[in-house]
Write an enzyme that holds these catalytic residues in place. Structure first.
Site, PDB file in Angstrom:
ATOM      1  N   ASP A   1       0.817  -1.227   0.000  1.00 10.68           N
ATOM      2  CA  ASP A   1       0.000   0.000   0.000  1.00 10.68           C
ATOM      3  C   ASP A   1       0.848   1.273   0.000  1.00 10.68           C
ATOM      4  OD1 ASP A   1      -2.715  -0.620  -0.219  1.00 10.68           O
ATOM      5  OD2 ASP A   1      -2.922  -1.114   1.906  1.00 10.68           O
TER       6      ASP A   1
ATOM      7  N   ARG B   1       0.213  -1.936   7.390  1.00 11.71           N
ATOM      8  CA  ARG B   1       0.832  -0.715   6.869  1.00 11.71           C
ATOM      9  C   ARG B   1       1.815  -0.084   7.860  1.00 11.71           C
ATOM     10  NH1 ARG B   1      -2.753   3.406   3.622  1.00 11.71           N
ATOM     11  NH2 ARG B   1      -0.647   3.834   2.874  1.00 11.71           N
TER      12      ARG B   1
ATOM     13  N   HIS C   1     -11.395   7.419   5.083  1.00  7.54           N
ATOM     14  CA  HIS C   1     -10.422   8.494   5.314  1.00  7.54           C
ATOM     15  C   HIS C   1     -11.095   9.813   4.938  1.00  7.54           C
ATOM     16  CE1 HIS C   1      -6.332   6.183   4.810  1.00  7.54           C
ATOM     17  NE2 HIS C   1      -6.559   6.426   6.088  1.00  7.54           N
TER      18      HIS C   1
ATOM     19  N   CYS D   1      -4.705  10.151  -2.547  1.00 13.32           N
ATOM     20  CA  CYS D   1      -4.000   9.144  -1.719  1.00 13.32           C
ATOM     21  C   CYS D   1      -2.573   8.934  -2.193  1.00 13.32           C
ATOM     22  CB  CYS D   1      -4.703   7.805  -1.783  1.00 13.32           C
ATOM     23  SG  CYS D   1      -6.398   7.856  -1.322  1.00 13.32           S
TER      24      CYS D   1
HETATM   25  C1  LIG Z   1      -8.078   8.204  -0.086  1.00  6.51           C
HETATM   26  N1  LIG Z   1      -7.504   7.297   0.813  1.00  6.51           N
HETATM   27  C2  LIG Z   1      -8.396   6.439   1.347  1.00  6.51           C
HETATM   28  C3  LIG Z   1      -6.212   7.358   1.186  1.00  6.51           C
HETATM   29  N2  LIG Z   1      -5.733   8.399   1.568  1.00  6.51           N
HETATM   30  N3  LIG Z   1      -5.468   6.265   1.209  1.00  6.51           N
HETATM   31  C4  LIG Z   1      -5.704   5.068   0.566  1.00  6.51           C
HETATM   32  C5  LIG Z   1      -5.259   3.941   1.432  1.00  6.51           C
HETATM   33  C6  LIG Z   1      -5.539   2.612   0.826  1.00  6.51           C
HETATM   34  C7  LIG Z   1      -5.053   1.469   1.668  1.00  6.51           C
HETATM   35  N4  LIG Z   1      -5.356   0.240   1.027  1.00  6.51           N
HETATM   36  C8  LIG Z   1      -5.665   1.486   3.052  1.00  6.51           C
HETATM   37  O1  LIG Z   1      -6.756   0.963   3.216  1.00  6.51           O
HETATM   38  O2  LIG Z   1      -5.052   2.006   3.983  1.00  6.51           O
END
Ligand SMILES: CN(C)C(=N)NCCC[C@H](N)C(=O)O
Length: 291
Positions: A90, A115, A190, A284
């Site tokens: 990620d 993560r 988020h 992201c």
């Molecule tokens: C807009 N978004 C949600 C972000 N800022 N980050 C994406 C993170 C994706 C990762 N698979 C997770 O679920 O953390």
């Protein structure tokens, strides 16, 4: 309801009035930190967008990411890159690794163990790039995933990832008012999936992603906000990056194009469909390094 309509000219800021259709917004050059998706894959699921049974086309993900990076550079922005780690699929979602304001760095602390290792890699990058004022966080925060910086505030999401305690920590560290906002829909886990800063104190957001109280706060603080509808939010259209004039956003969010133009912005649609399989898009992948 104030702030929940799109096309009323009364809601268009005076410096972009309909009488002056040629008036364009000014872009300011930005510095971004990105991480190539060299090891991107979906092998676990920590948000509703991630389905490990769906194959990821890695060359396509890479090409889409390169298009985004090249677009930023073509718009006159600086793009720094992190070295991806093979054990951290990620990492392409670089926005989550820190929050940088006034050249000061609040490190991240990830909610999920999958993560966790990304946080130290981001801190190392800042240490080796001359940043002096770096705060290693005590509480869970997923960087710019849950923090959005306007001219007057730091908006801070909570409910799925970042701890409310991280909001106090950010306020103390940056000395800026931090406004906590409750996220209530797991698809918008988020803050940067549900709200985007366009310029100064101008934002666009999707009200249904927030609790009734947080919606009230947003209406009070941003009565002229651009309000996104369900289909544009579901296309992750609010996962956008603005330089004050160009708004880079997922191409499927077509309903946002006209209202953005109406306000004097220049939408720049991008296809990041492969990265959407990980639950992220334009914003992201983009951490802003604010001087
Ligand atoms: C807009 N978004 C949600 C972000 N800022 N980050 C994406 C993170 C994706 C990762 N698979 C997770 O679920 O953390």
């Amino acid at each position: 309801m104030v702030g929940e309509r799109r096309f009323s000219s009364a809601l268009v800021p005076s410096r972009v009035s309909r009488e002056e259709p040629s008036l364009r917004r000014d872009a300011t050059p930005r510095r971004y930190l990105m991480c190539p998706p060299a090891h991107f894959k979906v092998t676990y699921s920590i948000n509703p967008w991630m389905d490990p049974t769906k194959p990821v086309d890695l060359p396509l993900a890479h090409a889409q990411w390169e298009d985004l990076r090249d677009r930023y550079r073509a718009l006159g922005h600086t793009v720094e890159t992190l070295t991806p780690d093979p054990g951290l699929p990620d990492m392409v979602f670089a926005a989550n690794g820190a929050l940088v304001v006034d050249g000061r760095v609040l490190g991240a602390r990830f909610a999920y163990p999958e993560r966790a290792g990304e946080a130290e890699i981001h801190l190392d990058w800042f240490r080796s790039h001359g940043y002096q004022d770096i705060h290693e966080p005590s509480h869970v925060n997923e960087g710019e995933g849950d923090f959005a910086v306007t001219a007057s505030y730091i908006l801070a999401g909570r409910g799925f990832r970042s701890s409310p305690l991280s909001h106090d920590e950010a306020q103390e560290f940056f000395g800026r008012p931090v406004i906590g906002l409750d996220l209530v829909d797991p698809r918008y886990y988020h803050l940067d999936t549900a709200l985007s800063v366009l310029d100064g104190d101008e934002v666009m957001y999707y009200p249904d992603a927030f609790s009734p109280g947080s919606r009230g706060v947003l209406r009070r603080l941003f009565p002229d906000a651009l309000i996104a509808d369900g289909p544009d939010a579901a296309a992750l259209g609010l996962n956008a990056v603005s330089d004050g004039r160009h708004v880079v956003l997922p191409q499927a969010a077509t309903g946002l194009l006209a209202p953005l133009r109406d306000r004097g912005f220049e939408p720049v649609p991008m296809d990041l469909g492969e990265l959407l399989k990980g639950g992220g898009s334009v914003k992201c992948c983009t951490q802003e390094l604010r001087p």
